[in-house]
Motif scaffolding. Structure first.
Motif, short mmCIF file in Angstrom:
data_model
loop_
_atom_site.label_atom_id
_atom_site.label_comp_id
_atom_site.label_asym_id
_atom_site.label_seq_id
_atom_site.Cartn_x
_atom_site.Cartn_y
_atom_site.Cartn_z
N TYR A 1 9.79 -4.72 2.12
CA TYR A 1 8.32 -4.81 2.08
C TYR A 1 7.73 -3.73 1.17
CZ TYR A 1 8.39 -8.02 6.07
OH TYR A 1 8.59 -9.10 6.90
N GLY A 2 8.34 -2.55 1.19
CA GLY A 2 7.84 -1.45 0.37
C GLY A 2 8.77 -0.26 0.48
N THR A 3 8.75 0.59 -0.55
CA THR A 3 9.61 1.77 -0.59
C THR A 3 8.76 3.00 -0.88
OG1 THR A 3 11.51 0.47 -1.30
CG2 THR A 3 11.59 2.82 -1.74
N PHE A 4 9.07 4.11 -0.22
CA PHE A 4 8.24 5.31 -0.32
C PHE A 4 9.09 6.53 -0.01
CE2 PHE A 4 8.16 3.49 3.85
CZ PHE A 4 8.29 4.57 4.72
N MET B 1 0.82 -1.21 0.00
CA MET B 1 0.00 0.00 0.00
C MET B 1 0.86 1.26 0.00
SD MET B 1 -3.12 -0.95 -0.25
CE MET B 1 -2.50 -2.35 -1.23
N MET B 2 2.02 1.21 0.64
CA MET B 2 2.91 2.38 0.67
C MET B 2 3.28 2.85 -0.73
SD MET B 2 5.42 1.26 3.79
CE MET B 2 4.86 1.29 5.51
N VAL C 1 14.52 8.62 0.48
CA VAL C 1 13.70 7.48 0.08
C VAL C 1 13.81 6.43 1.19
CG1 VAL C 1 13.39 5.65 -1.63
CG2 VAL C 1 14.06 7.95 -2.37
N MET C 2 12.67 5.97 1.66
CA MET C 2 12.62 5.08 2.82
C MET C 2 12.02 3.73 2.44
SD MET C 2 13.40 5.39 6.15
CE MET C 2 13.11 7.09 6.67
N SER C 3 12.58 2.68 3.04
CA SER C 3 12.04 1.33 2.83
C SER C 3 11.71 0.70 4.16
CB SER C 3 13.03 0.45 2.08
OG SER C 3 13.24 0.90 0.77
N LEU C 4 10.64 -0.06 4.19
CA LEU C 4 10.28 -0.89 5.34
C LEU C 4 10.87 -2.27 5.09
CD1 LEU C 4 8.50 -1.02 7.97
CD2 LEU C 4 6.70 -1.96 6.50
N ILE C 5 11.69 -2.75 6.02
CA ILE C 5 12.41 -4.00 5.78
C ILE C 5 12.31 -4.94 6.98
CG2 ILE C 5 14.03 -2.90 4.19
CD1 ILE C 5 16.09 -2.78 6.37
#
Length: 302
Positions: free
Chosen positions: A245-248, A214-215, A256-260
């Motif tokens: 999981y996702g990058t936004f 969703m991000m 730029v941030m990623s959830l990992i």
């Protein structure tokens, strides 16, 4: 002597525009003691060039808080400021300064501000709650502001961390706002709301794969701001291949941030550093303490 520590924050998390944020373990630190006049001294490189007088954001937030409680005069202090939070990179540098100012006024004037009051004052100054509320409360936050009233709830981030790709250039929030459309079609607004709703549900449930998906489906700001960040799409595609999981965009960018997954954090960070050495890469965890204040009595020589 007053010591204040305030965490950085990452806002929006994609479609949670102006309403979702998370506190991160980068910190603004302030040390203040009574003086004959207000003076702000930068003790770290990232805040070099900040105003040294009452034009400083920290002072202005402190004075705002004092005025709200009926005080015209705020006793002057000498303030040392150090920060790990890069300025104008989408990591809440201004929000952390605002929260530090509120905490400073609270302790100078012995206001006994509640968390609700701190959140309200900070959101009024910043204009939206997504950065400032996490900096006050810690944790992940979902918030809504209506005038002086802010409603919020916190969500934990278990078994995940964040990977920030911080570029060498800055991007002012005002510039990032200028590229946004003045309005969205009804259809686009409904789509954006649906994506944000699923993100919130996924965050609350701890379904990180769905949250990451969703991000990247935001309709509100990332489609318009992406052009301001070179390599944004390239970076996102690369990181997705690494298993994030996702990058936004963090806030308005350009970070730029990623959830990992936590267990993959070291590997993904190291491989990203090798692939894109022109970015500063930081693996960050969630701060759960929020703003912290300690006081120390100054010994005077007799």
């Amino acid at each position: 002597m007053i010591r204040i520590r305030v965490p950085a924050s990452c806002a929006n998390l994609g479609p949670g525009f102006d309403s979702i944020g998370v506190a991160l373990n980068l910190y603004l630190e302030v040390q203040a003691e009574p003086s004959d006049a207000w003076y702000f001294e930068a003790t770290s490189e990232s805040v070099k060039g900040m105003p040294k007088d009452t034009q400083n954001v920290i002072y202005q937030a402190a004075q705002f808080s004092a005025t709200k409680r009926g005080y015209e005069h705020l006793p002057p202090h000498r303030v040392e400021v150090a920060s790990e939070v890069p300025v104008a990179r989408g990591l809440g540098s201004s929000a952390s300064a605002i929260v530090a100012g509120i905490e400073l006024a609270d302790h100078i004037l012995d206001l006994h501000l509640s968390e609700t009051e701190k959140v309200s004052y900070a959101s009024q100054i910043e204009g939206h709650p997504d950065n400032v509320v996490p900096s006050v409360t810690g944790s992940g936050v979902i918030a809504y502001q209506e005038g002086e009233d802010v409603s919020w709830t916190t969500v934990p981030f278990q078994d995940v961390c964040f990977l920030a790709a911080i570029p060498s250039f800055d991007l002012k929030t005002s510039e990032a706002r200028d590229v946004l459309p003045s309005e969205l079609s009804y259809k686009k607004a409904v789509e954006g709301s649906a994506v944000a709703n699923v993100l919130v549900a996924a965050l609350a449930k701890g379904d990180w794969a769905l949250a990451g998906k969703m991000m990247e489906k935001d309709r509100y700001h990332q489609p318009y701001r992406g052009a301001l960040i070179p390599h944004y799409d390239e970076l996102r595609n690369y990181l997705n291949r690494q298993g994030v999981y996702g990058t936004f965009m963090s806030g308005a960018g350009p970070t730029v941030m990623s959830l990992i997954p936590t267990e993959q954090g070291a590997f993904i960070t190291e491989s990203s550093q090798r692939a894109y050495p022109n970015f500063e890469w930081k693996r960050l965890s969630v701060d759960y303490s929020g703003s912290v204040v300690t006081t120390e009595k100054i010994e005077t020589k007799s």
